[in-house]
Design a protein around this motif. Structure first.
Motif, mmCIF file in Angstrom:
data_model
loop_
_atom_site.group_PDB
_atom_site.id
_atom_site.type_symbol
_atom_site.label_atom_id
_atom_site.label_comp_id
_atom_site.label_asym_id
_atom_site.label_seq_id
_atom_site.Cartn_x
_atom_site.Cartn_y
_atom_site.Cartn_z
ATOM 1 N N ARG A 22 0.682 -1.331 -0.397
ATOM 2 C CA ARG A 22 -0.053 -0.469 0.495
ATOM 3 C C ARG A 22 0.926 1.162 -0.088
ATOM 4 N N ARG A 23 0.250 2.032 -1.600
ATOM 5 C CA ARG A 23 1.134 3.363 -0.635
ATOM 6 C C ARG A 23 0.522 4.254 -1.244
ATOM 7 N N ASN A 24 0.695 5.783 -0.598
ATOM 8 C CA ASN A 24 0.106 6.918 -0.276
ATOM 9 C C ASN A 24 0.735 7.404 -1.356
ATOM 10 N N TYR A 28 -3.594 10.088 -2.902
ATOM 11 C CA TYR A 28 -4.347 9.320 -3.242
ATOM 12 C C TYR A 28 -3.924 8.321 -2.445
ATOM 13 N N THR A 29 -5.018 7.186 -2.143
ATOM 14 C CA THR A 29 -4.127 5.655 -2.375
ATOM 15 C C THR A 29 -4.263 3.965 -3.488
ATOM 16 N N LEU A 30 -2.963 4.301 -3.423
ATOM 17 C CA LEU A 30 -2.463 2.569 -4.577
ATOM 18 C C LEU A 30 -2.701 1.202 -3.449
ATOM 19 N N ASP A 31 -3.864 0.194 -3.913
ATOM 20 C CA ASP A 31 -2.822 -0.632 -2.998
ATOM 21 C C ASP A 31 -2.653 -1.935 -4.654
ATOM 22 N N VAL A 50 -7.415 2.068 -6.390
ATOM 23 C CA VAL A 50 -7.112 4.126 -6.307
ATOM 24 C C VAL A 50 -8.179 4.211 -6.193
ATOM 25 N N LYS A 51 -8.149 4.797 -5.091
ATOM 26 C CA LYS A 51 -8.976 5.670 -4.222
ATOM 27 C C LYS A 51 -8.296 6.547 -3.750
ATOM 28 N N ASP A 52 -9.779 7.725 -3.992
ATOM 29 C CA ASP A 52 -9.219 8.814 -3.645
ATOM 30 C C ASP A 52 -9.241 8.942 -2.303
ATOM 31 N N THR A 53 -9.066 10.459 -1.632
ATOM 32 C CA THR A 53 -9.072 11.179 -0.579
ATOM 33 C C THR A 53 -10.616 10.598 0.659
ATOM 34 N N GLY A 55 -11.336 7.487 0.140
ATOM 35 C CA GLY A 55 -11.663 6.332 0.147
ATOM 36 C C GLY A 55 -12.395 5.776 -1.053
#
Length: 125
Positions: A22-24, A28-31, A50-53, A55
């Protein structure tokens, strides 16, 4: 007795966990999940979320995966780029890793003109 031993040996591999990162990046968050841990020689399925702020999953953006083995003397370059396809709330693709050793996976996603980039080093066995 042998059948019982065979079942006992196979159980741990049936419950093996994915290789997960998992990286921010830029809010944004990429899993990233690879269905093999450690990744293996041959086909490895990759899922990218890919998630926005808030979630919320982003499902309508371009996502590409570049996987390559760092250059080594006397060896041809091994460098592949594949477009990840949307599937539900994530993106999927398959890597065909043709050699054991160190590889880098670079995930690129573009959100509202902003490039998100994550590099994940792996060791293929």
């Amino acid at each position: 007795m042998m059948l019982l031993l065979g079942v006992w040996i196979c159980i741990p591999s049936a419950f093996a966990r994915d290789f997960v990162v998992r990286r921010n990046v830029g809010g944004y968050t990429l899993d990233i999940a690879i269905d093999r841990n450690p990744p293996i020689l041959g086909l490895n399925k990759v899922k990218i979320g890919v998630k926005d702020t808030q979630g919320k999953a982003l499902t309508d953006i371009p996502v590409t995966v570049n996987y390559y083995m760092p250059p080594m003397p006397g060896m041809p370059p091994m460098n592949y780029t594949v477009k990840a396809l949307p599937r539900g709330a994530e993106y999927t693709m398959t890597m065909d890793l043709i050699m054991t050793g160190p590889w880098n996976i670079v995930i690129k996603a573009t959100v509202q003109g902003k490039l998100l980039r994550v590099t994940v080093p792996i060791d293929v066995r």
